[in-house]
Design a protein around this motif. Sequence first.
Motif, PDB file in Angstrom:
ATOM      1  N   GLU A  10       0.833  -1.196   0.000  1.00 18.52           N
ATOM      2  CA  GLU A  10       0.000   0.000   0.000  1.00 18.52           C
ATOM      3  C   GLU A  10       0.873   1.252   0.000  1.00 18.52           C
ATOM      4  OE1 GLU A  10      -3.315   2.277   2.837  1.00 18.52           O
ATOM      5  OE2 GLU A  10      -2.564   0.280   3.372  1.00 18.52           O
ATOM      6  N   ALA A  11       1.948   1.226   0.792  1.00 16.02           N
ATOM      7  CA  ALA A  11       2.853   2.371   0.857  1.00 16.02           C
ATOM      8  C   ALA A  11       3.548   2.602  -0.482  1.00 16.02           C
ATOM      9  CB  ALA A  11       3.889   2.162   1.959  1.00 16.02           C
ATOM     10  N   LYS A  12       4.019   1.537  -1.097  1.00 18.72           N
ATOM     11  CA  LYS A  12       4.707   1.653  -2.380  1.00 18.72           C
ATOM     12  C   LYS A  12       3.771   2.187  -3.455  1.00 18.72           C
ATOM     13  CE  LYS A  12       7.453  -0.943  -5.743  1.00 18.72           C
ATOM     14  NZ  LYS A  12       8.020  -2.285  -6.091  1.00 18.72           N
ATOM     15  N   ASP A  13       2.556   1.653  -3.502  1.00 20.17           N
ATOM     16  CA  ASP A  13       1.580   2.122  -4.492  1.00 20.17           C
ATOM     17  C   ASP A  13       1.240   3.591  -4.282  1.00 20.17           C
ATOM     18  OD1 ASP A  13       1.534  -0.408  -5.557  1.00 20.17           O
ATOM     19  OD2 ASP A  13      -0.367  -0.992  -4.634  1.00 20.17           O
ATOM     20  N   ALA A  14       1.023   3.984  -3.026  1.00 24.26           N
ATOM     21  CA  ALA A  14       0.655   5.369  -2.732  1.00 24.26           C
ATOM     22  C   ALA A  14       1.783   6.325  -3.070  1.00 24.26           C
ATOM     23  CB  ALA A  14       0.266   5.502  -1.255  1.00 24.26           C
ATOM     24  N   TYR A  15       3.015   5.959  -2.721  1.00 21.56           N
ATOM     25  CA  TYR A  15       4.161   6.840  -2.991  1.00 21.56           C
ATOM     26  C   TYR A  15       4.448   6.924  -4.492  1.00 21.56           C
ATOM     27  CZ  TYR A  15       8.791   8.932  -2.669  1.00 21.56           C
ATOM     28  OH  TYR A  15       9.874   9.768  -2.819  1.00 21.56           O
ATOM     29  N   THR A  16       4.309   5.812  -5.196  1.00 19.87           N
ATOM     30  CA  THR A  16       4.501   5.824  -6.649  1.00 19.87           C
ATOM     31  C   THR A  16       3.465   6.715  -7.319  1.00 19.87           C
ATOM     32  OG1 THR A  16       5.422   3.586  -6.622  1.00 19.87           O
ATOM     33  CG2 THR A  16       4.564   4.391  -8.725  1.00 19.87           C
ATOM     34  N   ARG A  17       2.220   6.598  -6.896  1.00 20.48           N
ATOM     35  CA  ARG A  17       1.153   7.432  -7.444  1.00 20.48           C
ATOM     36  C   ARG A  17       1.404   8.915  -7.142  1.00 20.48           C
ATOM     37  NH1 ARG A  17      -2.461   4.562  -5.622  1.00 20.48           N
ATOM     38  NH2 ARG A  17      -2.894   5.645  -3.673  1.00 20.48           N
ATOM     39  N   PHE A  18       1.845   9.204  -5.922  1.00 21.36           N
ATOM     40  CA  PHE A  18       2.161  10.584  -5.549  1.00 21.36           C
ATOM     41  C   PHE A  18       3.248  11.160  -6.456  1.00 21.36           C
ATOM     42  CE2 PHE A  18       5.358  13.122  -3.346  1.00 21.36           C
ATOM     43  CZ  PHE A  18       4.624  14.271  -3.063  1.00 21.36           C
ATOM     44  N   ARG A  19       4.321  10.421  -6.664  1.00 21.53           N
ATOM     45  CA  ARG A  19       5.432  10.915  -7.493  1.00 21.53           C
ATOM     46  C   ARG A  19       4.990  11.108  -8.939  1.00 21.53           C
ATOM     47  NH1 ARG A  19      10.633   7.395  -6.963  1.00 21.53           N
ATOM     48  NH2 ARG A  19      11.396   9.123  -8.225  1.00 21.53           N
ATOM     49  N   PHE A  20       4.200  10.168  -9.452  1.00 22.63           N
ATOM     50  CA  PHE A  20       3.721  10.290 -10.829  1.00 22.63           C
ATOM     51  C   PHE A  20       2.845  11.523 -10.997  1.00 22.63           C
ATOM     52  CE2 PHE A  20       0.380   9.495 -13.972  1.00 22.63           C
ATOM     53  CZ  PHE A  20       1.151   9.297 -15.112  1.00 22.63           C
ATOM     54  N   ASP A  21       1.910  11.719 -10.073  1.00 19.44           N
ATOM     55  CA  ASP A  21       1.009  12.866 -10.167  1.00 19.44           C
ATOM     56  C   ASP A  21       1.780  14.179 -10.035  1.00 19.44           C
ATOM     57  OD1 ASP A  21      -1.150  11.217 -10.480  1.00 19.44           O
ATOM     58  OD2 ASP A  21      -1.737  11.256  -8.364  1.00 19.44           O
ATOM     59  N   LYS A  22       2.776  14.212  -9.156  1.00 22.66           N
ATOM     60  CA  LYS A  22       3.577  15.417  -8.976  1.00 22.66           C
ATOM     61  C   LYS A  22       4.364  15.744 -10.241  1.00 22.66           C
ATOM     62  CE  LYS A  22       7.162  17.431  -6.024  1.00 22.66           C
ATOM     63  NZ  LYS A  22       8.102  17.160  -4.885  1.00 22.66           N
ATOM     64  N   MET A  23       4.974  14.730 -10.850  1.00 19.58           N
ATOM     65  CA  MET A  23       5.735  14.969 -12.093  1.00 19.58           C
ATOM     66  C   MET A  23       4.820  15.410 -13.225  1.00 19.58           C
ATOM     67  SD  MET A  23       8.734  12.042 -12.195  1.00 19.58           S
ATOM     68  CE  MET A  23       7.610  10.658 -11.983  1.00 19.58           C
ATOM     69  N   ARG A  24       3.653  14.819 -13.300  1.00 20.38           N
ATOM     70  CA  ARG A  24       2.701  15.184 -14.355  1.00 20.38           C
ATOM     71  C   ARG A  24       2.286  16.632 -14.239  1.00 20.38           C
ATOM     72  NH1 ARG A  24      -2.717  11.743 -15.102  1.00 20.38           N
ATOM     73  NH2 ARG A  24      -2.992  12.450 -12.950  1.00 20.38           N
ATOM     74  N   ARG A  25       2.003  17.104 -13.014  1.00 21.91           N
ATOM     75  CA  ARG A  25       1.622  18.499 -12.833  1.00 21.91           C
ATOM     76  C   ARG A  25       2.769  19.444 -13.172  1.00 21.91           C
ATOM     77  NH1 ARG A  25      -0.600  16.676  -7.943  1.00 21.91           N
ATOM     78  NH2 ARG A  25       0.804  17.972  -6.708  1.00 21.91           N
TER      79      ARG A  25
END
Length: 241
Positions: free
Chosen positions: A222-237
């Motif tokens: 859960e932690a890995k998925d959440a952190y990966t999603r956070f980094r992806f969304d941050k880079m996209r923005r």
Amino acid sequence: MRIALIDDDRAQIEALSRLVLAEVSNSGYPASKIEAFDSGEAFLAKWQPGAYDIMILDIFMDGLSGVDVARKIREADDTVRLVFCTTSNEFASESYEVNAQYYLHKPVTQEGIAAMFRRLNLDVLEKMKIVTLPDGHPILIFNILFTDYYNHVVTLYVKGEEPYRIRMSQAELEALLLPYGYFFSPVKGIIINFHEVVKMTEEDFILSSGNVIHITRRKYKEAKDAYTRFRFDKMRREVET
């Protein structure tokens, strides 16, 4: 991110809710809580300064108009993002008076909502957001490194400040922080700010402060998925801006 919709047209409220939630989901903005009100009077009866990050107000409503409501808001809250939703620019001068950040023209479209979010510059808003703890202490939420709970006391570790301790439950703290999307609890009693993570290993999060926060085996995926999603969304923005 907390959003208030004020409109006396139920169909308009439902359409706005769908479009806003779709934009939040598709564009990687922080998780949002949306509350709808069918009149300016109903909204003001519940509203408190700092309760919302964004308010979308219909201008033409029975009773108090959107401009009337905005004036009341600005008497006590000068940071909330105000958006007027209307079919006319008739009240453009009044929108300057209350420092409205955007006009949404009806019928509202997904493209219009996307343009609104870009104009509101939510990354800047995120970094300026102050939350008030149950004891009345204000804290700049973006600067929280991590929190620790022990024996009914929460300790908040904040960049550039001494640790702040407050007697409150972990459940209360999670309700306050986790809706923002970039906070996560990798182990019971601790919440971290993903913005402050410099490295994730198979066992720990390493923070910019040097603190090492353990990840329980049960919560690792859960932690890995959440952190990966956070980094992806941050880079996209960052790419989009």
